[in-house]
Design a protein around this motif. Sequence first.
Motif, mmCIF file in Angstrom:
data_model
loop_
_atom_site.group_PDB
_atom_site.id
_atom_site.type_symbol
_atom_site.label_atom_id
_atom_site.label_comp_id
_atom_site.label_asym_id
_atom_site.label_seq_id
_atom_site.Cartn_x
_atom_site.Cartn_y
_atom_site.Cartn_z
ATOM 1 N N PHE A 20 0.721 -1.505 -0.150
ATOM 2 C CA PHE A 20 0.215 0.016 -0.201
ATOM 3 C C PHE A 20 0.818 0.981 -0.335
ATOM 4 N N THR A 21 0.334 2.356 -0.206
ATOM 5 C CA THR A 21 0.868 4.011 -1.027
ATOM 6 C C THR A 21 -0.062 4.825 0.261
ATOM 7 N N PHE A 22 0.619 5.906 1.324
ATOM 8 C CA PHE A 22 0.718 6.761 1.626
ATOM 9 C C PHE A 22 1.284 7.849 1.191
ATOM 10 N N LEU A 23 0.397 9.040 1.437
ATOM 11 C CA LEU A 23 1.286 10.469 1.488
ATOM 12 C C LEU A 23 1.381 10.627 2.757
ATOM 13 N N ASN A 24 1.942 11.117 3.611
ATOM 14 C CA ASN A 24 2.172 11.815 4.519
ATOM 15 C C ASN A 24 2.359 13.220 4.352
ATOM 16 N N LEU A 25 1.137 13.747 5.010
ATOM 17 C CA LEU A 25 0.667 15.017 4.921
ATOM 18 C C LEU A 25 1.209 15.893 5.554
ATOM 19 N N ASP A 26 1.685 15.694 5.687
ATOM 20 C CA ASP A 26 3.005 16.833 6.963
ATOM 21 C C ASP A 26 4.330 16.988 5.600
ATOM 22 N N THR A 27 5.193 16.043 5.439
ATOM 23 C CA THR A 27 6.380 15.433 4.745
ATOM 24 C C THR A 27 6.020 15.780 3.456
ATOM 25 N N GLY A 28 5.191 15.371 2.416
ATOM 26 C CA GLY A 28 5.010 15.548 1.250
ATOM 27 C C GLY A 28 5.594 14.265 1.111
ATOM 28 N N GLU A 29 6.239 13.331 1.217
ATOM 29 C CA GLU A 29 6.182 11.929 1.082
ATOM 30 C C GLU A 29 5.399 10.704 1.235
ATOM 31 N N VAL A 30 5.689 10.298 0.027
ATOM 32 C CA VAL A 30 4.840 8.723 -0.149
ATOM 33 C C VAL A 30 5.968 7.876 -0.107
ATOM 34 N N GLU A 31 4.754 6.947 1.252
ATOM 35 C CA GLU A 31 5.460 5.566 1.820
ATOM 36 C C GLU A 31 5.007 4.294 1.290
ATOM 37 N N TYR A 32 5.985 3.840 1.272
ATOM 38 C CA TYR A 32 5.144 2.096 0.494
ATOM 39 C C TYR A 32 5.971 1.451 1.705
ATOM 40 N N ILE A 33 4.218 0.956 2.042
ATOM 41 C CA ILE A 33 3.885 0.209 3.319
ATOM 42 C C ILE A 33 3.253 -1.793 2.770
ATOM 43 N N SER A 34 4.525 -2.241 3.700
ATOM 44 C CA SER A 34 3.460 -4.132 3.217
ATOM 45 C C SER A 34 2.839 -4.232 3.957
ATOM 46 N N ARG A 35 1.537 -5.281 3.322
ATOM 47 C CA ARG A 35 0.367 -5.720 4.538
ATOM 48 C C ARG A 35 0.792 -6.209 6.086
ATOM 49 N N GLU A 36 2.262 -6.550 5.737
ATOM 50 C CA GLU A 36 2.552 -7.548 6.386
ATOM 51 C C GLU A 36 2.916 -6.640 7.856
ATOM 52 N N ALA A 37 3.753 -5.548 7.463
ATOM 53 C CA ALA A 37 4.294 -4.169 8.117
ATOM 54 C C ALA A 37 3.037 -3.812 8.463
ATOM 55 N N LEU A 38 2.082 -3.766 8.240
ATOM 56 C CA LEU A 38 0.437 -2.058 8.818
ATOM 57 C C LEU A 38 0.072 -3.555 9.760
ATOM 58 N N MET A 39 -0.266 -4.932 8.901
ATOM 59 C CA MET A 39 -0.672 -5.695 10.444
ATOM 60 C C MET A 39 0.219 -5.803 11.718
ATOM 61 N N ILE A 40 1.518 -5.661 11.262
ATOM 62 C CA ILE A 40 2.160 -5.455 12.604
ATOM 63 C C ILE A 40 1.751 -4.130 13.860
ATOM 64 N N ALA A 41 1.712 -3.462 13.197
ATOM 65 C CA ALA A 41 1.321 -2.333 13.855
ATOM 66 C C ALA A 41 0.028 -1.951 14.380
ATOM 67 N N GLU A 42 -0.408 -2.924 13.579
ATOM 68 C CA GLU A 42 -2.314 -2.905 14.178
ATOM 69 C C GLU A 42 -2.489 -3.523 15.065
ATOM 70 N N ASP A 43 -1.733 -4.877 15.330
ATOM 71 C CA ASP A 43 -1.807 -5.755 16.946
ATOM 72 C C ASP A 43 -0.776 -5.145 17.045
ATOM 73 N N GLU A 44 0.084 -4.252 17.132
ATOM 74 C CA GLU A 44 1.110 -3.667 17.833
ATOM 75 C C GLU A 44 1.992 -4.238 18.499
ATOM 76 N N GLY A 45 2.890 -5.238 17.056
ATOM 77 C CA GLY A 45 3.385 -6.464 17.955
ATOM 78 C C GLY A 45 4.227 -5.740 18.484
ATOM 79 N N GLU A 46 5.664 -7.507 17.741
ATOM 80 C CA GLU A 46 6.891 -6.917 17.975
ATOM 81 C C GLU A 46 8.122 -6.935 17.367
#
Length: 153
Positions: A20-46
């Motif tokens: 997935f890609t997201f635009l950081n509205l503060d910096t204008g940077e486009v961030e590329y994030i995998s589904r796996e990384a998002l799942m870890i973050a959503e689950d507050e995983g290690e």
Amino acid sequence: MEVKLEQIIEGMEAQSEEHFTFLNLDTGEVEYISREALMIAEDEGEYDHLPDWQQDEVKIAYDIVENFDQYASLPSRFDINEYEMMESFCYSLPENNKQVILLNSIRGKGAFRRFKDNVNRLGISEQWYDYRDNRYKEIAIEFCESKNIDYKE
């Protein structure tokens, strides 16, 4: 903040079911994030057991999850609808044999591959890619305007 349309378009093209890609509205940077990384973050995983590059990605994913209002999800493949784009391109051609061939090629299973094969065979691939690029640019502009984001070409 002013964003380059090229970065938005590249981000839109890079998306898939696993990325997935997201635009950081503060910096204008486009961030590329995998589904796996998002799942870890959503689950507050290690994630300290992961390689450094993946830890960096998970840190960004955590930031996206925790500060969602500071990010805008770029238009996805579903928003872009490349099938409609191919069909629209077909109808943009003069009513002749090429239009008929391409319209027939987008029917049924394997439509994307047949369409691209026929575009190449008919010698109009440059015309198709110009059309497609312009359509992506229009979608990127619509996205920026809908989010009140200043952009430059």
